[in-house]
Scaffold this motif. Structure first.
Motif, PDB file in Angstrom:
ATOM      1  N   THR A  13     -15.757  30.335  30.540  1.00 44.43           N
ATOM      2  CA  THR A  13     -14.804  29.273  30.219  1.00 44.43           C
ATOM      3  C   THR A  13     -14.844  28.973  28.728  1.00 44.43           C
ATOM      4  OG1 THR A  13     -16.509  27.699  30.939  1.00 44.43           O
ATOM      5  CG2 THR A  13     -14.709  28.147  32.464  1.00 44.43           C
ATOM      6  N   ASN A  14     -13.675  28.668  28.162  1.00 42.62           N
ATOM      7  CA  ASN A  14     -13.560  28.519  26.719  1.00 42.62           C
ATOM      8  C   ASN A  14     -12.416  27.556  26.395  1.00 42.62           C
ATOM      9  OD1 ASN A  14     -12.962  29.413  23.791  1.00 42.62           O
ATOM     10  ND2 ASN A  14     -14.729  30.667  24.306  1.00 42.62           N
ATOM     11  N   PRO A  15     -12.520  26.798  25.281  1.00 41.56           N
ATOM     12  CA  PRO A  15     -11.420  25.904  24.891  1.00 41.56           C
ATOM     13  C   PRO A  15     -10.266  26.632  24.198  1.00 41.56           C
ATOM     14  CG  PRO A  15     -13.171  25.751  23.294  1.00 41.56           C
ATOM     15  CD  PRO A  15     -13.673  26.661  24.379  1.00 41.56           C
ATOM     16  N   TYR A  16     -10.379  27.960  24.091  1.00 38.39           N
ATOM     17  CA  TYR A  16      -9.320  28.777  23.487  1.00 38.39           C
ATOM     18  C   TYR A  16      -9.366  30.146  24.131  1.00 38.39           C
ATOM     19  CZ  TYR A  16      -7.018  31.979  20.271  1.00 38.39           C
ATOM     20  OH  TYR A  16      -6.209  32.951  19.744  1.00 38.39           O
ATOM     21  N   SER A  17      -8.208  30.786  24.240  1.00 40.87           N
ATOM     22  CA  SER A  17      -8.192  32.162  24.717  1.00 40.87           C
ATOM     23  C   SER A  17      -7.159  32.961  23.934  1.00 40.87           C
ATOM     24  CB  SER A  17      -7.861  32.223  26.214  1.00 40.87           C
ATOM     25  OG  SER A  17      -8.212  33.493  26.743  1.00 40.87           O
ATOM     26  N   LEU A  18      -7.576  34.143  23.501  1.00 48.51           N
ATOM     27  CA  LEU A  18      -6.715  34.997  22.689  1.00 48.51           C
ATOM     28  C   LEU A  18      -5.416  35.335  23.407  1.00 48.51           C
ATOM     29  CD1 LEU A  18      -6.893  36.425  19.880  1.00 48.51           C
ATOM     30  CD2 LEU A  18      -7.715  38.453  21.092  1.00 48.51           C
ATOM     31  N   ASP A  19      -5.455  35.376  24.728  1.00 47.96           N
ATOM     32  CA  ASP A  19      -4.255  35.743  25.489  1.00 47.96           C
ATOM     33  C   ASP A  19      -3.398  34.539  25.871  1.00 47.96           C
ATOM     34  OD1 ASP A  19      -5.798  34.587  27.483  1.00 47.96           O
ATOM     35  OD2 ASP A  19      -5.603  36.251  28.908  1.00 47.96           O
ATOM     36  N   HIS A  20      -3.724  33.353  25.337  1.00 50.29           N
ATOM     37  CA  HIS A  20      -2.910  32.166  25.633  1.00 50.29           C
ATOM     38  C   HIS A  20      -1.486  32.387  25.133  1.00 50.29           C
ATOM     39  CE1 HIS A  20      -1.632  28.109  26.219  1.00 50.29           C
ATOM     40  NE2 HIS A  20      -1.602  27.809  24.928  1.00 50.29           N
ATOM     41  N   ASP A  21      -0.532  32.270  26.022  1.00 55.30           N
ATOM     42  CA  ASP A  21       0.860  32.617  25.721  1.00 55.30           C
ATOM     43  C   ASP A  21       1.621  31.391  25.227  1.00 55.30           C
ATOM     44  OD1 ASP A  21       3.260  33.937  25.482  1.00 55.30           O
ATOM     45  OD2 ASP A  21       3.692  33.975  27.634  1.00 55.30           O
ATOM     46  N   SER A  22       1.576  31.181  23.917  1.00 55.21           N
ATOM     47  CA  SER A  22       2.339  30.086  23.312  1.00 55.21           C
ATOM     48  C   SER A  22       2.786  30.511  21.924  1.00 55.21           C
ATOM     49  CB  SER A  22       1.501  28.808  23.217  1.00 55.21           C
ATOM     50  OG  SER A  22       0.534  28.910  22.184  1.00 55.21           O
ATOM     51  N   GLU A  23       3.843  29.896  21.436  1.00 48.07           N
ATOM     52  CA  GLU A  23       4.335  30.216  20.101  1.00 48.07           C
ATOM     53  C   GLU A  23       3.293  29.871  19.038  1.00 48.07           C
ATOM     54  OE1 GLU A  23       7.020  31.954  19.237  1.00 48.07           O
ATOM     55  OE2 GLU A  23       7.187  32.239  21.404  1.00 48.07           O
ATOM     56  N   ALA A  24       2.594  28.744  19.232  1.00 48.11           N
ATOM     57  CA  ALA A  24       1.572  28.342  18.251  1.00 48.11           C
ATOM     58  C   ALA A  24       0.455  29.374  18.182  1.00 48.11           C
ATOM     59  CB  ALA A  24       1.009  26.973  18.619  1.00 48.11           C
ATOM     60  N   ASN A  25       0.044  29.906  19.317  1.00 49.52           N
ATOM     61  CA  ASN A  25      -1.040  30.891  19.307  1.00 49.52           C
ATOM     62  C   ASN A  25      -0.576  32.213  18.715  1.00 49.52           C
ATOM     63  OD1 ASN A  25      -3.711  31.730  19.830  1.00 49.52           O
ATOM     64  ND2 ASN A  25      -3.060  32.737  21.711  1.00 49.52           N
ATOM     65  N   LYS A  26       0.647  32.622  19.032  1.00 50.12           N
ATOM     66  CA  LYS A  26       1.172  33.862  18.464  1.00 50.12           C
ATOM     67  C   LYS A  26       1.259  33.766  16.940  1.00 50.12           C
ATOM     68  CE  LYS A  26       3.929  34.952  22.578  1.00 50.12           C
ATOM     69  NZ  LYS A  26       5.296  34.980  23.152  1.00 50.12           N
ATOM     70  N   ARG A  27       1.693  32.615  16.447  1.00 49.63           N
ATOM     71  CA  ARG A  27       1.792  32.422  14.992  1.00 49.63           C
ATOM     72  C   ARG A  27       0.403  32.415  14.355  1.00 49.63           C
ATOM     73  NH1 ARG A  27       4.366  28.085  15.227  1.00 49.63           N
ATOM     74  NH2 ARG A  27       2.711  26.574  14.790  1.00 49.63           N
ATOM     75  N   PHE A  28      -0.524  31.732  14.994  1.00 50.90           N
ATOM     76  CA  PHE A  28      -1.904  31.678  14.501  1.00 50.90           C
ATOM     77  C   PHE A  28      -2.511  33.077  14.409  1.00 50.90           C
ATOM     78  CE2 PHE A  28      -6.311  31.544  16.373  1.00 50.90           C
ATOM     79  CZ  PHE A  28      -6.982  31.217  15.210  1.00 50.90           C
ATOM     80  N   ILE A  29      -2.372  33.866  15.447  1.00 50.83           N
ATOM     81  CA  ILE A  29      -2.930  35.222  15.456  1.00 50.83           C
ATOM     82  C   ILE A  29      -2.292  36.074  14.366  1.00 50.83           C
ATOM     83  CG2 ILE A  29      -3.099  37.355  16.803  1.00 50.83           C
ATOM     84  CD1 ILE A  29      -3.302  35.553  19.319  1.00 50.83           C
ATOM     85  N   ALA A  30      -0.969  35.976  14.241  1.00 49.86           N
ATOM     86  CA  ALA A  30      -0.256  36.758  13.222  1.00 49.86           C
ATOM     87  C   ALA A  30      -0.718  36.368  11.814  1.00 49.86           C
ATOM     88  CB  ALA A  30       1.246  36.557  13.367  1.00 49.86           C
ATOM     89  N   GLU A  31      -0.879  35.075  11.560  1.00 52.17           N
ATOM     90  CA  GLU A  31      -1.303  34.610  10.240  1.00 52.17           C
ATOM     91  C   GLU A  31      -2.752  35.014   9.951  1.00 52.17           C
ATOM     92  OE1 GLU A  31       0.455  33.065   7.794  1.00 52.17           O
ATOM     93  OE2 GLU A  31       2.234  33.420   9.012  1.00 52.17           O
ATOM     94  N   MET A  32      -3.608  34.929  10.954  1.00 51.06           N
ATOM     95  CA  MET A  32      -4.995  35.360  10.771  1.00 51.06           C
ATOM     96  C   MET A  32      -5.047  36.840  10.389  1.00 51.06           C
ATOM     97  SD  MET A  32      -7.576  33.120  11.240  1.00 51.06           S
ATOM     98  CE  MET A  32      -8.943  34.057  11.944  1.00 51.06           C
ATOM     99  N   ARG A  33      -4.280  37.662  11.065  1.00 52.84           N
ATOM    100  CA  ARG A  33      -4.284  39.099  10.785  1.00 52.84           C
ATOM    101  C   ARG A  33      -3.646  39.403   9.436  1.00 52.84           C
ATOM    102  NH1 ARG A  33      -2.887  40.856  17.070  1.00 52.84           N
ATOM    103  NH2 ARG A  33      -5.063  40.733  17.793  1.00 52.84           N
ATOM    104  N   LYS A  34      -2.668  38.621   9.063  1.00 55.57           N
ATOM    105  CA  LYS A  34      -2.044  38.815   7.742  1.00 55.57           C
ATOM    106  C   LYS A  34      -3.051  38.518   6.636  1.00 55.57           C
ATOM    107  CE  LYS A  34       0.860  35.775   5.963  1.00 55.57           C
ATOM    108  NZ  LYS A  34       2.099  34.961   5.755  1.00 55.57           N
ATOM    109  N   ASN A  35      -3.863  37.485   6.833  1.00 56.95           N
ATOM    110  CA  ASN A  35      -4.817  37.071   5.804  1.00 56.95           C
ATOM    111  C   ASN A  35      -6.091  37.904   5.778  1.00 56.95           C
ATOM    112  OD1 ASN A  35      -3.217  34.933   4.852  1.00 56.95           O
ATOM    113  ND2 ASN A  35      -4.006  33.526   6.387  1.00 56.95           N
TER     114      ASN A  35
END
Length: 410
Positions: free
Chosen positions: A272-294
């Motif tokens: 169990t975790n307070p975050y999951s990489l596969d969480h399907d939301s626009e905020a998470n998709k943007r966060f992942i994309a920005e992290m990978r860009k940086n």
């Protein structure tokens, strides 16, 4: 020569002076944020993820929130109480920060808690030490992450009602974070009719888990609440030594930053975790994309970075409520605790009356994806509080979870 001015001339001069541009005032000065994290030593990996998450948010906003420029001051605490206290004093007294984020570990937060209260410093704490937002809460420290036990309440519920298992043995790191996780798991399991049959405690620097695995009794499930590289070692050795029971664990057992380091021994590991990489939301998709860009496609993204990206969202929303002001510290904390965010990479985020985050908790199952271990969310528990469904006043009458509390039932 003495020059005499008439009253009319004096008034005219005063009016002209009032029309001149005023010098910059504090409202236009940058807001200073102090990030207390760990960049050296055994805890450095998580501490670096802190910084990556928060910097990603600030870059996305061009280091400007509610019209105020943000000046980020990062301090390496070294992962120890004395270092955390020293760095806290430096960012508050020397750097004159307006807000503090962190520190990383429970013993660091406990070492700085009273100082932040005395300095009246708005602090978005991370470490899970339960009493920080319970019996020892104060008006300036707000926990935006989660308590030690907060992810273990849903885990116990899932074991009981989804896995249909009743008896459990536990193994945890022999310090407060381990005690509090086991305490939360035990309380909910026993409330639902289950039972803990054995509690094992191992030092943080344990190299060989064989002696502990040999002590595991017969039970329906084994709950591991280990941190750092310890869950990798324990899981591999447990399966290698013939442990057949299902394995379950909390937020540090299979976080998305370390899941790929597990081998096939972690197949089926429920965590169990307070975050999951596969969480399907626009905020998470943007966060992942920005992290990978940086930080590149290979950057490890997990709940450490997600929590601190969400901290950026919380500060932005707080400044929107205060009109961009951070000088009224009581007003800033009041505004912060009134924030409700519908969509962060973690999911919805709000605060209870005690200054602790109310969060979604994700139950994940580990398995191979494209040849590497990864997590897949199988259930989400919404609006999980630090009290695990118990009445807060009744909860606070009981002792804090410890090595011996709740006691074992015979």
């Amino acid at each position: 020569m003495t020059i005499k001015l008439s009253r009319r001339q004096m008034l005219a001069g005063a009016a002209a002076a009032a029309a001149l541009p005023m010098p910059a005032i504090a409202q236009n000065a940058p807001i200073k944020i102090g990030l207390l994290t760990v960049k050296t030593g055994p805890l450095a990996a998580g501490g670096i993820h802190f910084e990556e998450g928060f910097v990603t948010f600030l870059k996305e906003k061009n280091y400007t929130l509610s019209g105020r420029k943000i000046d980020l001051i990062v301090a390496d605490t070294g992962g120890n109480p004395a270092g955390a206290k020293t760095k806290a004093q430096e960012v508050v007294e020397r750097d004159k920060v307006d807000v503090v984020l962190g520190p990383f570990a429970a013993f660091e937060l406990l070492a700085t808690l009273d100082y932040f209260a005395e300095a009246k410093m708005p602090t978005l704490a991370f470490a899970g030490a339960e009493d920080v937002t319970q019996r020892k809460r104060n008006a300036y420290v707000t926990r935006s992450s989660y308590t030690s036990a907060q992810c273990l309440y849903p885990l116990a519920d899932y074991v009981l009602h989804e896995m249909k298992l009743k008896t459990a043995a536990t193994i945890g790191d022999d310090f407060a974070f381990g005690y509090e996780q086991v305490g939360g798991f035990q309380r909910v399991l026993e409330e639902g009719g289950g039972r803990i049959v054995k509690k094992l405690w191992s030092p943080l620097n344990t190299a060989d888990y064989a002696p502990y695995i040999a002590q595991l009794p017969q039970s329906d499930v084994v709950c591991e609440v280990l941190a750092g590289s310890n869950p990798l070692k324990f899981t591999k050795q447990a399966r290698g030594l013939g442990v057949k029971q299902p394995l379950v664990g909390g937020s540090t057992v299979a976080d998305d930053t370390i899941i790929a380091a597990h081998d096939e021994s972690a197949e089926g590991l429920i965590n169990t975790n307070p975050y999951s990489l596969d969480h399907d939301s626009e905020a998470n998709k943007r966060f992942i994309a920005e992290m990978r860009k940086n930080y590149g496609d290979g950057v490890r993204i997990g709940h450490y970075a997600a929590c601190f990206y969400a901290n950026g969202q919380l500060i932005e929303a707080t400044l929107a409520k205060t009109g961009g002001k951070a000088d009224d510290r009581e007003g800033f904390v009041k505004a912060l605790r009134s924030v409700t965010l519908a969509d962060t990479p973690r999911g919805p985020l709000s605060f209870d009356d005690y200054g602790n985050a109310v969060i979604d908790v994700y139950v994940r199952r580990a398995g191979k994806v494209n040849g590497k271990m990864a997590n897949k969310t199988v259930k989400t528990y919404h609006k999980v509080s630090q009290f695990g469904g118990m009445d807060p006043k009744a909860f606070l009458k009981e002792p804090v979870f410890s090595r011996d509390y709740p006691p074992m039932k015979s």
